[in-house]
Design a protein around this motif. Sequence first.
Motif, PDB file in Angstrom:
ATOM      1  N   VAL A  77       0.839  -1.199   0.000  1.00 23.67           N
ATOM      2  CA  VAL A  77       0.000   0.000   0.000  1.00 23.67           C
ATOM      3  C   VAL A  77       0.876   1.252   0.000  1.00 23.67           C
ATOM      4  N   ARG A  78       1.932   1.242   0.808  1.00 24.13           N
ATOM      5  CA  ARG A  78       2.826   2.393   0.893  1.00 24.13           C
ATOM      6  C   ARG A  78       3.478   2.668  -0.474  1.00 24.13           C
ATOM      7  N   GLU A  79       3.945   1.613  -1.129  1.00 22.51           N
ATOM      8  CA  GLU A  79       4.565   1.788  -2.443  1.00 22.51           C
ATOM      9  C   GLU A  79       3.558   2.304  -3.468  1.00 22.51           C
ATOM     10  N   MET A  80       2.325   1.785  -3.404  1.00 15.35           N
ATOM     11  CA  MET A  80       1.308   2.243  -4.339  1.00 15.35           C
ATOM     12  C   MET A  80       0.986   3.718  -4.117  1.00 15.35           C
ATOM     13  N   LEU A  81       0.883   4.144  -2.868  1.00 14.90           N
ATOM     14  CA  LEU A  81       0.610   5.551  -2.576  1.00 14.90           C
ATOM     15  C   LEU A  81       1.744   6.446  -3.076  1.00 14.90           C
ATOM     16  N   GLN A  82       2.962   5.996  -2.946  1.00 16.80           N
ATOM     17  CA  GLN A  82       4.090   6.777  -3.439  1.00 16.80           C
ATOM     18  C   GLN A  82       4.059   6.888  -4.965  1.00 16.80           C
ATOM     19  N   GLU A  83       3.627   5.831  -5.642  1.00 14.78           N
ATOM     20  CA  GLU A  83       3.448   5.901  -7.093  1.00 14.78           C
ATOM     21  C   GLU A  83       2.387   6.943  -7.447  1.00 14.78           C
ATOM     22  N   TYR A  84       1.301   6.962  -6.683  1.00 10.31           N
ATOM     23  CA  TYR A  84       0.246   7.950  -6.914  1.00 10.31           C
ATOM     24  C   TYR A  84       0.789   9.362  -6.743  1.00 10.31           C
ATOM     25  N   ALA A  85       1.526   9.586  -5.646  1.00  9.84           N
ATOM     26  CA  ALA A  85       2.050  10.922  -5.380  1.00  9.84           C
ATOM     27  C   ALA A  85       3.005  11.363  -6.487  1.00  9.84           C
ATOM     28  N   SER A  86       3.824  10.449  -6.989  1.00 10.08           N
ATOM     29  CA  SER A  86       4.759  10.779  -8.052  1.00 10.08           C
ATOM     30  C   SER A  86       4.025  11.152  -9.334  1.00 10.08           C
ATOM     31  N   ALA A  87       2.931  10.452  -9.636  1.00 15.61           N
ATOM     32  CA  ALA A  87       2.184  10.712 -10.872  1.00 15.61           C
ATOM     33  C   ALA A  87       1.283  11.936 -10.776  1.00 15.61           C
ATOM     34  N   SER A  88       1.058  12.464  -9.568  1.00 19.61           N
ATOM     35  CA  SER A  88       0.134  13.587  -9.390  1.00 19.61           C
ATOM     36  C   SER A  88       0.806  14.934  -9.556  1.00 19.61           C
ATOM     37  N   ASP A  89       2.113  14.951  -9.781  1.00 20.72           N
ATOM     38  CA  ASP A  89       2.858  16.201  -9.959  1.00 20.72           C
ATOM     39  C   ASP A  89       2.694  17.119  -8.747  1.00 20.72           C
ATOM     40  N   GLY A  90       2.756  16.525  -7.561  1.00 22.21           N
ATOM     41  CA  GLY A  90       2.737  17.300  -6.329  1.00 22.21           C
ATOM     42  C   GLY A  90       1.370  17.653  -5.799  1.00 22.21           C
ATOM     43  N   ARG A  91       0.297  17.294  -6.500  1.00 17.86           N
ATOM     44  CA  ARG A  91      -1.042  17.649  -6.026  1.00 17.86           C
ATOM     45  C   ARG A  91      -1.625  16.634  -5.054  1.00 17.86           C
ATOM     46  N   LEU A  92      -0.961  15.509  -4.872  1.00 19.41           N
ATOM     47  CA  LEU A  92      -1.401  14.510  -3.901  1.00 19.41           C
ATOM     48  C   LEU A  92      -0.367  14.455  -2.779  1.00 19.41           C
ATOM     49  N   ARG A  93      -0.822  14.722  -1.569  1.00 18.53           N
ATOM     50  CA  ARG A  93       0.052  14.746  -0.412  1.00 18.53           C
ATOM     51  C   ARG A  93      -0.193  13.511   0.436  1.00 18.53           C
ATOM     52  N   LEU A  94       0.878  12.967   0.972  1.00 13.62           N
ATOM     53  CA  LEU A  94       0.799  11.728   1.746  1.00 13.62           C
ATOM     54  C   LEU A  94       1.256  11.964   3.173  1.00 13.62           C
ATOM     55  N   GLU A  95       0.594  11.268   4.098  1.00 14.97           N
ATOM     56  CA  GLU A  95       1.011  11.236   5.493  1.00 14.97           C
ATOM     57  C   GLU A  95       0.921   9.791   5.965  1.00 14.97           C
ATOM     58  N   PHE A  96       1.989   9.300   6.595  1.00 15.58           N
ATOM     59  CA  PHE A  96       2.013   7.945   7.137  1.00 15.58           C
ATOM     60  C   PHE A  96       2.048   8.050   8.659  1.00 15.58           C
ATOM     61  N   LEU A  97       1.029   7.528   9.297  1.00 15.50           N
ATOM     62  CA  LEU A  97       0.844   7.704  10.735  1.00 15.50           C
ATOM     63  C   LEU A  97       0.716   6.350  11.421  1.00 15.50           C
ATOM     64  N   ASP A  98       1.295   6.267  12.617  1.00 15.69           N
ATOM     65  CA  ASP A  98       1.214   5.056  13.441  1.00 15.69           C
ATOM     66  C   ASP A  98       0.376   5.379  14.674  1.00 15.69           C
ATOM     67  N   PRO A  99      -0.901   4.991  14.704  1.00 13.19           N
ATOM     68  CA  PRO A  99      -1.775   5.323  15.841  1.00 13.19           C
ATOM     69  C   PRO A  99      -1.517   4.416  17.045  1.00 13.19           C
ATOM     70  N   GLU A 100      -0.603   4.820  17.888  1.00 14.70           N
ATOM     71  CA  GLU A 100      -0.320   4.049  19.093  1.00 14.70           C
ATOM     72  C   GLU A 100      -1.473   4.191  20.076  1.00 14.70           C
ATOM     73  N   PRO A 101      -1.632   3.221  20.979  1.00 10.49           N
ATOM     74  CA  PRO A 101      -2.758   3.260  21.924  1.00 10.49           C
ATOM     75  C   PRO A 101      -2.747   4.532  22.771  1.00 10.49           C
ATOM     76  N   PHE A 102      -3.929   5.123  22.940  1.00  6.09           N
ATOM     77  CA  PHE A 102      -4.157   6.289  23.794  1.00  6.09           C
ATOM     78  C   PHE A 102      -3.351   7.512  23.334  1.00  6.09           C
ATOM     79  N   SER A 103      -3.076   7.593  22.049  1.00  7.82           N
ATOM     80  CA  SER A 103      -2.348   8.738  21.517  1.00  7.82           C
ATOM     81  C   SER A 103      -3.306   9.651  20.755  1.00  7.82           C
ATOM     82  N   GLU A 104      -2.836  10.883  20.479  1.00 10.06           N
ATOM     83  CA  GLU A 104      -3.645  11.802  19.684  1.00 10.06           C
ATOM     84  C   GLU A 104      -3.848  11.269  18.268  1.00 10.06           C
ATOM     85  N   THR A 105      -2.869  10.533  17.770  1.00 11.51           N
ATOM     86  CA  THR A 105      -3.008   9.950  16.429  1.00 11.51           C
ATOM     87  C   THR A 105      -4.138   8.929  16.406  1.00 11.51           C
ATOM     88  N   GLU A 106      -4.275   8.139  17.467  1.00  8.61           N
ATOM     89  CA  GLU A 106      -5.377   7.183  17.536  1.00  8.61           C
ATOM     90  C   GLU A 106      -6.714   7.912  17.567  1.00  8.61           C
TER      91      GLU A 106
END
Length: 649
Positions: free
Chosen positions: A97-126
Amino acid sequence: MPRTSPSPAAPPLASGRLLYSLAGLAAALVLAVSVNLLAARLLPHARLDLTQQHLYTLSDGTRQVLSGLRDPITLRLFYSRQLGGAAPVFGAYADRVREMLQEYASASDGRLRLEFLDPEPFSETEDRALSYGIQGVPIDQTGEQVYFGIAGTNLIDDERVLPFLQPERERFLEYDLTRLIHELSNPRRPVVGLLSALPLNGDPRALMMRVPGAGQPFVIANQLRQFFSLREIAPETQRIDPDVEVLIVAQPQNLPEAMLYAIDQFVMRGGKLFAMTDPHSESQASRPGPNGQPVRDTASGLDRLLNAWGIETPRDKVVLDQRGAWRVRANPQDRVQAVDYLAWFNTTGDSLTRSDVATADLQQVTFASAGEVRHRPDAPIEFTPLITSSDRAMLVDVARVRESPDPARLLAEFRPDGQHHVLLARARGMLRSAFLDGPPALPEGVAREEGLPAHLDKSEGPANLVVANDSDLLEDRFWVQVQDFLGQQTATPFSDNGALVANLTDTLAGGDALIGLRSRGESLRPFGVVEEIRRDAEARYRQTEQDLTRKLEATERRLRELRQGTGAAGGQAQAVITPEQRAEIDQARAEIVATRGQLRGVQLELRRDIERLETTLRVLNIALVPILLTLFAIGLALARGRRRSAARG
């Protein structure tokens, strides 16, 4: 004795060669590392995709969607690393999935932004993941939640979410991602009208009866709703709203003349029509009607309209196709547990036209009790078949499949006519109205709506139609498997019916950006040669079995008559069996034994043919490659030996 002088020392050839070899090996290693580093820096997204279906290459539709982005879109991948540690298959899929998203971002000419997040328990990310609707899954008995989903947003804070990514849907990953991006970048959706006798949007009566699995909307309706604004059209409607761009008419039954006129004028004014008639609707036959029992009239048609436009969809015949026929349970009294049901079949290969964008990338489409679509030779329209049967097909009366169909008998009496029967086609051209005399008279007590547009007796421009003579294209059980995953309904297609309907609707609506990717990934690809051999063998077996069974039944009937003495004059039973009758009884018993032996022999021969084929293929798969490698090594050794001998000579 004269002393011999010592000979000069030989040059250290062996050590020199060793040093040269080591230096060459080191140079090759440095070169390989340098090439990899340069490629990673200069060509970070270069790929060589050698798979037959180019599963790891972004489709043209995806690139079109990405190049058409006007405003930035942000995709956030929420992935718990603990999930990959507990289940390695999810870890591998997360990398994909990560590789596919990076392919998308490369083909979008900068208009697609990516964020990879690890939602640990009891965190703001979760908390953030939960606020987007990302689904948490317990990883162990402690109840600790892990996450693996994608949330997308645009500049106006519209949100689209893939709650939980499952490895089982890896072959649909590009479709899911591009659909999400397309929805965020296209706030307005084309309006699609839906007119059908089938409960495509669900059946409230079945829901009230609380029948498990019944009453839910068809999967195809939910899928279309992701791309279009669906609007249900009532049969009593006298006109189709002008903002409806595509009208889907599926299983039209007993439509009033006013409704037929509304469809006619919709097409005359440039509206796009997708019609699905049916000589026998398996979907309707399997559902309760208004009285609680399945309806008896399962045929449908738009004869008045289609015939006037040069198209015929006969209701009295259905197509049988041996290639791709479904295996179904046989009669309990049958010796074979499963049999090919020729009325239900998958169309594959050359049955799907590759020149039309809607079917170019499809792998298979399933039909059930379908009729053919015919073009009237004198009709001035362009008629393009999109899906046909194979040449191992024939037409039979619809009564053969309507009530208590006998799959074994259909197979035994099957005689292919060698024709490719059209099942679905496009039609385009200038059309004349089916109502040349103007609007039809309305039933007594029904008032005509005000503000109806003026009557048109011909189309304003070339009309565009898609016509199929099978509405079971939409039925879930013929193309998709629906499962419950932690309270979430997950639909996994095994055939491309949904992709076909969405593609055709999309092309009629004027856009084809998503067409090339709906059927990406692997579809079911059976071993065609093996299937063909098995089907031919079984067809021969069925024909022989049918003849032997008739002979056996007739002999057993004659034996019962002889035992009861019904062969006497006047039909009266005899008290004593004559020697002639005793001899005839013995002969009948011998014929029964011989016939049963022939039946067993036919069954045994069928099994032997299939087992022999399986054994041959197994040996080839296991032994062929090692044998070829061995022969290659022997040939290479012989060639080297000959070159050395020639050099010495």
